[in-house]
Design an enzyme around this catalytic site. Structure first.
Site, PDB file in Angstrom:
ATOM      1  N   HIS A 102       0.817  -1.224   0.000  1.00 39.34           N
ATOM      2  CA  HIS A 102       0.000   0.000   0.000  1.00 39.34           C
ATOM      3  C   HIS A 102       0.849   1.272   0.000  1.00 39.34           C
ATOM      4  O   HIS A 102       0.469   2.264  -0.610  1.00 39.34           O
ATOM      5  CB  HIS A 102      -1.013  -0.035   1.150  1.00 39.34           C
ATOM      6  CG  HIS A 102      -2.071  -1.076   0.924  1.00 39.34           C
ATOM      7  ND1 HIS A 102      -2.406  -2.039   1.851  1.00 39.34           N
ATOM      8  CD2 HIS A 102      -2.853  -1.321  -0.165  1.00 39.34           C
ATOM      9  CE1 HIS A 102      -3.350  -2.827   1.344  1.00 39.34           C
ATOM     10  NE2 HIS A 102      -3.635  -2.414   0.130  1.00 39.34           N
ATOM     11  N   GLU A 108     -14.804  -0.281  -6.867  1.00 41.97           N
ATOM     12  CA  GLU A 108     -14.597  -1.722  -6.662  1.00 41.97           C
ATOM     13  C   GLU A 108     -15.765  -2.471  -7.292  1.00 41.97           C
ATOM     14  O   GLU A 108     -16.917  -2.108  -7.085  1.00 41.97           O
ATOM     15  CB  GLU A 108     -14.501  -2.003  -5.151  1.00 41.97           C
ATOM     16  CG  GLU A 108     -14.684  -3.450  -4.739  1.00 41.97           C
ATOM     17  CD  GLU A 108     -13.598  -4.402  -5.263  1.00 41.97           C
ATOM     18  OE1 GLU A 108     -12.404  -4.087  -5.110  1.00 41.97           O
ATOM     19  OE2 GLU A 108     -13.962  -5.441  -5.850  1.00 41.97           O
ATOM     20  N   GLY A 141     -14.883  -0.881 -12.947  1.00 40.25           N
ATOM     21  CA  GLY A 141     -13.918   0.197 -13.153  1.00 40.25           C
ATOM     22  C   GLY A 141     -13.763   0.582 -14.617  1.00 40.25           C
ATOM     23  O   GLY A 141     -13.573   1.756 -14.938  1.00 40.25           O
ATOM     24  N   ASP A 190      -5.408  -1.137  -8.448  1.00 39.96           N
ATOM     25  CA  ASP A 190      -5.095  -2.030  -7.323  1.00 39.96           C
ATOM     26  C   ASP A 190      -5.885  -3.316  -7.525  1.00 39.96           C
ATOM     27  O   ASP A 190      -6.894  -3.558  -6.870  1.00 39.96           O
ATOM     28  CB  ASP A 190      -5.487  -1.324  -6.018  1.00 39.96           C
ATOM     29  CG  ASP A 190      -5.161  -2.162  -4.796  1.00 39.96           C
ATOM     30  OD1 ASP A 190      -4.512  -3.215  -4.938  1.00 39.96           O
ATOM     31  OD2 ASP A 190      -5.570  -1.754  -3.689  1.00 39.96           O
ATOM     32  N   SER A 191      -5.420  -4.125  -8.461  1.00 39.95           N
ATOM     33  CA  SER A 191      -6.234  -5.243  -8.942  1.00 39.95           C
ATOM     34  C   SER A 191      -5.686  -6.585  -8.478  1.00 39.95           C
ATOM     35  O   SER A 191      -4.605  -6.672  -7.916  1.00 39.95           O
ATOM     36  CB  SER A 191      -6.232  -5.222 -10.470  1.00 39.95           C
ATOM     37  OG  SER A 191      -4.949  -5.588 -10.933  1.00 39.95           O
ATOM     38  N   THR A 192      -6.453  -7.621  -8.781  1.00 38.05           N
ATOM     39  CA  THR A 192      -5.965  -8.989  -8.627  1.00 38.05           C
ATOM     40  C   THR A 192      -5.092  -9.324  -9.846  1.00 38.05           C
ATOM     41  O   THR A 192      -4.840  -8.461 -10.694  1.00 38.05           O
ATOM     42  CB  THR A 192      -7.162  -9.955  -8.547  1.00 38.05           C
ATOM     43  OG1 THR A 192      -8.053  -9.653  -9.622  1.00 38.05           O
ATOM     44  CG2 THR A 192      -7.926  -9.790  -7.241  1.00 38.05           C
TER      45      THR A 192
HETATM   46  N1  AG3 Z   1      -3.852  -6.774  -5.031  1.00 41.00           N
HETATM   47  C1  AG3 Z   1      -2.751  -7.448  -5.702  1.00 41.00           C
HETATM   48  C2  AG3 Z   1      -2.590  -8.861  -5.277  1.00 41.00           C
HETATM   49  C3  AG3 Z   1      -1.972  -9.752  -6.288  1.00 41.00           C
HETATM   50  C4  AG3 Z   1      -1.447 -10.956  -5.623  1.00 41.00           C
HETATM   51  N2  AG3 Z   1      -1.251 -12.047  -6.504  1.00 41.00           N
HETATM   52  C5  AG3 Z   1      -1.031 -13.308  -6.069  1.00 41.00           C
HETATM   53  N3  AG3 Z   1      -0.937 -13.556  -4.808  1.00 41.00           N
HETATM   54  N4  AG3 Z   1      -0.914 -14.276  -6.945  1.00 41.00           N
HETATM   55  C6  AG3 Z   1      -3.700  -6.570  -3.647  1.00 41.00           C
HETATM   56  C7  AG3 Z   1      -4.862  -5.853  -3.046  1.00 41.00           C
HETATM   57  C8  AG3 Z   1      -4.431  -5.062  -1.864  1.00 41.00           C
HETATM   58  N5  AG3 Z   1      -5.143  -3.830  -1.773  1.00 41.00           N
END
Ligand code: AG3
Length: 277
Positions: A67, A111, A143, A160-162
């Site tokens: 963060h 989100e 988004g 701030d994605s996956t």
């Molecule tokens: N978002 C990014 C997480 C990516 C992790 N990938 C994984 N573990 N394979 C984090 C959200 C925090 N606000």
């Protein structure tokens, strides 16, 4: 008498042959939403752990690295101090909270999955509470759609994605970066998390390559995040001028400081090779 103790573990699978495991005291929640599966575990070493579709999103113990690095780096490189931000994803509230702490006057957080927010309200209240701040406008929507329809402009856009599979796939695409350019104010900067250079080179390449088509300056930087794949994580930012540290203004975080701001952009050769044209 033999007492057999049952041990519980959560593992994030990186491949058929490799995984990172956390011994857990308890599983606190598991929900299947319209978008993904969300789990919360209470781990021995990292406090509470949030996972989405089996991938680590954050832990109480090391979330500060991610963060701080996704916010403070672009913030201190901007020509003038950004005041407004748009966060895409970030339903845990960690990014918005960091922006508030840094003095942002307005943060719109979009989100897609309302359940991420609900889960964090219950299990990660310290992060979630940023959404109760009047400077933060939380919107539950897609988004990509938001970017295409909003009339607002932002000094900083944070993706701030996956990982770039499933719901976040569209957030790593050139079209999306082009649309973001349309909502950036004059000195605006966009930054995205761009995966583990070692295990997910395609994430970094997609982000970097996509941004290069749209912005004159693209720069990737890295941070040490112990609970993410390989512990070596990348972020990629893009803008239309040469970024320069606003020395004199720079505050330190728990991970971030002026040396990190410089050092994070010094990339190992295999990472440079991944992103060269
Ligand atoms: N978002 C990014 C997480 C990516 C992790 N990938 C994984 N573990 N394979 C984090 C959200 C925090 N606000």
């Amino acid at each position: 008498m033999i007492v057999k103790l049952i041990e519980n573990w959560f593992s994030e699978r990186y491949s058929d042959n490799l995984q990172l495991s956390f011994r857990v005291k308890d599983q606190l929640l598991s929900v299947k939403t319209d978008f993904q599966r969300i789990d919360v575990f209470d781990t021995y070493d990292f406090g509470k752990l949030l996972t989405i579709d089996g991938t680590v999103q954050l832990t109480e113990r090391d979330e500060f690295v991610y963060h701080e690095m996704i916010t403070m780096v672009p913030y201190y490189l901007a020509r003038k101090a950004p005041e407004s931000a748009l966060v895409i994803g970030g339903g845990d509230g960690g990014t918005a909270g960091q922006l508030i702490k840094m003095g942002f006057k307005k943060v719109v957080n979009v989100e897609i999955d309302t359940q991420v927010v609900e889960v964090c309200k219950k299990h990660f209240y310290d992060l979630y509470k940023s959404f109760e701040d009047k400077r933060v406008d939380l919107r539950i929507e897609d988004g990509v759609k938001y970017i295409k329809t909003t009339k607002e402009k932002f000094d900083l856009v944070i993706i701030d994605s996956t990982d770039p599979v499933g719901p976040a796939e569209g957030l790593f695409m050139e079209d999306f970066y082009r649309a973001i350019k349309g909502v950036l104010s004059e000195d605006g900067i966009v930054v995205t998390q761009s995966g583990s250079p070692f295990y997910q080179p395609f994430a970094l390449q997609k982000a970097h390559g996509g941004m290069e088509k749209v912005f004159t300056t693209v720069a990737s930087y890295t941070a040490f995040i112990p609970t993410y794949p390989s512990g070596f994580w990348s972020f990629t930012m893009a803008l239309d001028y040469e970024p320069k540290p606003r020395s004199g203004e720079i505050k330190t975080g728990k991970y971030f400081n002026e040396d990190v701001l410089e050092g994070a952009f010094k990339l190992p050769q295999f990472v440079k090779d991944l992103i060269k044209e």
